[in-house]
Write a protein that holds these residues in place. Sequence first.
Motif, mmCIF file in Angstrom:
data_model
loop_
_atom_site.group_PDB
_atom_site.id
_atom_site.type_symbol
_atom_site.label_atom_id
_atom_site.label_comp_id
_atom_site.label_asym_id
_atom_site.label_seq_id
_atom_site.Cartn_x
_atom_site.Cartn_y
_atom_site.Cartn_z
ATOM 1 N N ARG A 122 0.838 -1.201 0.000
ATOM 2 C CA ARG A 122 0.000 0.000 0.000
ATOM 3 C C ARG A 122 0.877 1.257 0.000
ATOM 4 N NH1 ARG A 122 -5.206 0.769 2.338
ATOM 5 N NH2 ARG A 122 -4.958 -1.210 3.502
ATOM 6 N N LEU A 123 1.941 1.230 0.814
ATOM 7 C CA LEU A 123 2.851 2.372 0.898
ATOM 8 C C LEU A 123 3.480 2.669 -0.457
ATOM 9 C CD1 LEU A 123 4.147 4.333 3.028
ATOM 10 C CD2 LEU A 123 5.998 2.661 3.237
ATOM 11 N N GLN A 124 3.860 1.616 -1.193
ATOM 12 C CA GLN A 124 4.459 1.818 -2.520
ATOM 13 C C GLN A 124 3.440 2.376 -3.511
ATOM 14 O OE1 GLN A 124 7.277 -0.503 -4.520
ATOM 15 N NE2 GLN A 124 7.857 -1.763 -2.762
ATOM 16 N N PHE A 125 2.209 1.870 -3.476
ATOM 17 C CA PHE A 125 1.172 2.415 -4.360
ATOM 18 C C PHE A 125 0.875 3.872 -4.003
ATOM 19 C CE2 PHE A 125 -0.104 -2.082 -5.298
ATOM 20 C CZ PHE A 125 0.021 -1.998 -6.672
ATOM 21 N N HIS A 126 0.865 4.194 -2.718
ATOM 22 C CA HIS A 126 0.648 5.578 -2.302
ATOM 23 C C HIS A 126 1.741 6.489 -2.847
ATOM 24 C CE1 HIS A 126 -2.306 5.236 1.350
ATOM 25 N NE2 HIS A 126 -2.755 4.626 0.275
ATOM 26 N N ALA A 127 2.978 6.000 -2.833
ATOM 27 C CA ALA A 127 4.086 6.819 -3.338
ATOM 28 C C ALA A 127 3.892 7.138 -4.816
ATOM 29 C CB ALA A 127 5.413 6.099 -3.126
ATOM 30 N N ILE A 128 3.399 6.173 -5.580
ATOM 31 C CA ILE A 128 3.146 6.403 -7.006
ATOM 32 C C ILE A 128 2.087 7.478 -7.188
ATOM 33 C CG2 ILE A 128 2.164 5.350 -9.085
ATOM 34 C CD1 ILE A 128 3.617 2.758 -8.312
ATOM 35 N N VAL A 129 1.023 7.434 -6.375
ATOM 36 C CA VAL A 129 -0.032 8.451 -6.473
ATOM 37 C C VAL A 129 0.503 9.818 -6.047
ATOM 38 C CG1 VAL A 129 -2.301 9.175 -5.665
ATOM 39 C CG2 VAL A 129 -1.859 6.761 -6.130
ATOM 40 N N LYS A 130 1.287 9.853 -4.990
ATOM 41 C CA LYS A 130 1.826 11.125 -4.502
ATOM 42 C C LYS A 130 2.740 11.786 -5.540
ATOM 43 C CE LYS A 130 1.673 9.939 0.425
ATOM 44 N NZ LYS A 130 2.493 9.600 1.632
ATOM 45 N N ALA A 131 3.323 10.977 -6.402
ATOM 46 C CA ALA A 131 4.216 11.511 -7.442
ATOM 47 C C ALA A 131 3.478 11.827 -8.735
ATOM 48 C CB ALA A 131 5.337 10.516 -7.724
ATOM 49 N N MET A 132 2.159 11.747 -8.728
ATOM 50 C CA MET A 132 1.384 11.962 -9.953
ATOM 51 C C MET A 132 1.428 13.431 -10.377
ATOM 52 S SD MET A 132 -2.515 10.747 -10.818
ATOM 53 C CE MET A 132 -3.267 11.708 -9.487
ATOM 54 N N LEU A 133 1.663 13.640 -11.657
ATOM 55 C CA LEU A 133 1.778 14.977 -12.246
ATOM 56 C C LEU A 133 0.435 15.419 -12.818
ATOM 57 C CD1 LEU A 133 5.114 14.093 -13.971
ATOM 58 C CD2 LEU A 133 4.872 15.733 -12.091
#
Length: 401
Positions: free
Chosen positions: A55-66
């Motif tokens: 979940r933490l890794q998926f959250h990081a991908i969303v947080k980096a969304m442009l």
Amino acid sequence: DIFVDQMNKQTLDDGTHYELSFGYQLVSLIGFSDALRLGRVFGDEFPAEYSEKMRLQFHAIVKAMLPNGDTPNVNDGKLLDVKNSIKPFVDLFLGDDLLNFAVWGDKQSLSLPNFTSVHFQNAGFVLFRDGWSENSIAGFFDGGKFGKCHNHEDVIRCHQHEDKLNFLMYIGKKNVICEAESYAYDTSKMRYHVLSSAGHNTALVNGKGQSRLCNNHWDDSMLHSVENVVFKDFGEVEFASALYNEGYGEDAKLDATHERNIYFVKKPMQGSPYFIVKDILSSKDEKSFDIVWHYNTNKLDILDNKASCDELTTFFAGELGDITQYFGSSEPFAGWKANSFTQGDFAPIPTLYYNVKAKTAEVIFAFVPNIDGEFFVESVEYLDGVITVKYKNGEKLTIDY
């Protein structure tokens, strides 16, 4: 046990993957999620820590969304369409507000995340944004780790790039300040270019780039170590800073320090949010410093202390430098951007080399979006450590840190 062990060894505390590539982060998550699903089918549940790190890794991908819905193309990753990349996995995390927003936020009245800019403390990334809409202004700053490299002896297959202090800027859906991107795993000049500092927005010293690979190492403690990247939110302005002093040239023996300070003027007195970059370059003796900038456009005009294209005007201040523009140059190999991983699929773009010969130099670049084809900044000055931005409406902003 193997999957649990690998999850623990590959996940940084901020949710990024140890290769520091959002593309390869998703590749690993596909394998981890397949194992989790099989375990659930056969009644072999994984520890809660395993799914929480996923979940933490998926959250990081969303947080980096442009604003365009992609993640930054860091290292050898490709641009990830966040929505479609994580949609197949949302059912593993029912009721997760952040993942639901990323996948269905454009079709349902879901609350926006309660944050905008993000500091990934362990990776050393900073993702600046003024909002979550497709018209937002955003920037990406890489001030941290080199990452776990699996191919020290085979440079062209190493997923890491020599790009510390790289900065990218986005105006709405367009990546206006870009880089050479990623390219096919071949032995071409273009492959070596995308790996090099010259293929990114950072500095060259005596024509040489960074060389972290030759001294790179990785151990599990680096999953938890916090990078020396400063990030502060002052309200009107967000600030990030980092430096590179690990050597230039193939053997990393060329000594110099590059400090980069990023100012995101998030709530300007006039016009749109914009970025200011202050580069401080230093060495024990005089060096030739080139600060490189890639523009994702077909035409860039340079006049006096400005460079202009349709979407953006760049103001130069501080130490006066000689400016050279490359557009698909073969010698030096500069002014290129890969369109995909396919061999031969790259094209020329305007790329600026801002050259200063000095022991120490401080240079200012202000990247100002154009509104209806016009820039709203009158001038940018740098004197005695103070940046002064004068707006066309008579207001001014001063930055002294």
